[in-house]
Motif scaffolding. Structure first.
Motif: not given
Length: 129
Positions: A39, A64-65, A70, A79, A82, A94
């Motif tokens: 990540e 990313s989360d 993701p 992802g 994001a 994304s």
């Protein structure tokens, strides 16, 4: 002739701190568990790619989360929820990020920038100014 020599010295001096920062970042990745490392290297790649895309964004943070977690698919991170911060604003994006097996080098990266995230939603997504 002296002008060329001075210019190359200046470029070397100006680039050295950037290369050192990259080396420190890669070294710190080695201390992370493999999923977190994947990540982090993909977040870093997102900032670099988006920042050098010529679209006027200047990312200083990527996550990313943010809206959704993701998907970890071996050496591929996908992802759809994001976000990155640029000039004090957060934007959705994304991406698909494939790395080497050790997750220390990005082999391919695709992304699509989405809408700006309203400041009224920042708190619920864990974002900040």
């Amino acid at each position: 002739m002296k002008t060329i020599g001075l210019a190359s010295v200046f470029v070397t001096i100006a680039v050295a701190p950037v290369l050192a920062a990259d080396a420190r970042f890669v070294a710190s990745l080695g201390r992370l568990d493999p999923q977190t490392r994947l990540e982090q290297i993909c977040d870093y790649e997102a900032m670099d790619r988006i920042g050098h895309s010529g679209t006027g964004y200047h990312p200083d943070r990527a996550k990313s989360d943010v809206m959704t977690a993701p998907q970890h698919l071996g050496d591929l991170l996908v992802g759809t929820g994001a976000a990155f911060r640029s000039d004090g604003h957060w934007y959705q994006f994304s991406f698909k990020c494939r790395t080497a097996r050790d997750h220390l080098k990005v082999l391919s990266f695709e992304y699509k920038v989405g809408a700006i995230i309203p400041e009224t939603k920042w708190n619920s997504y864990g974002l900040w100014r």
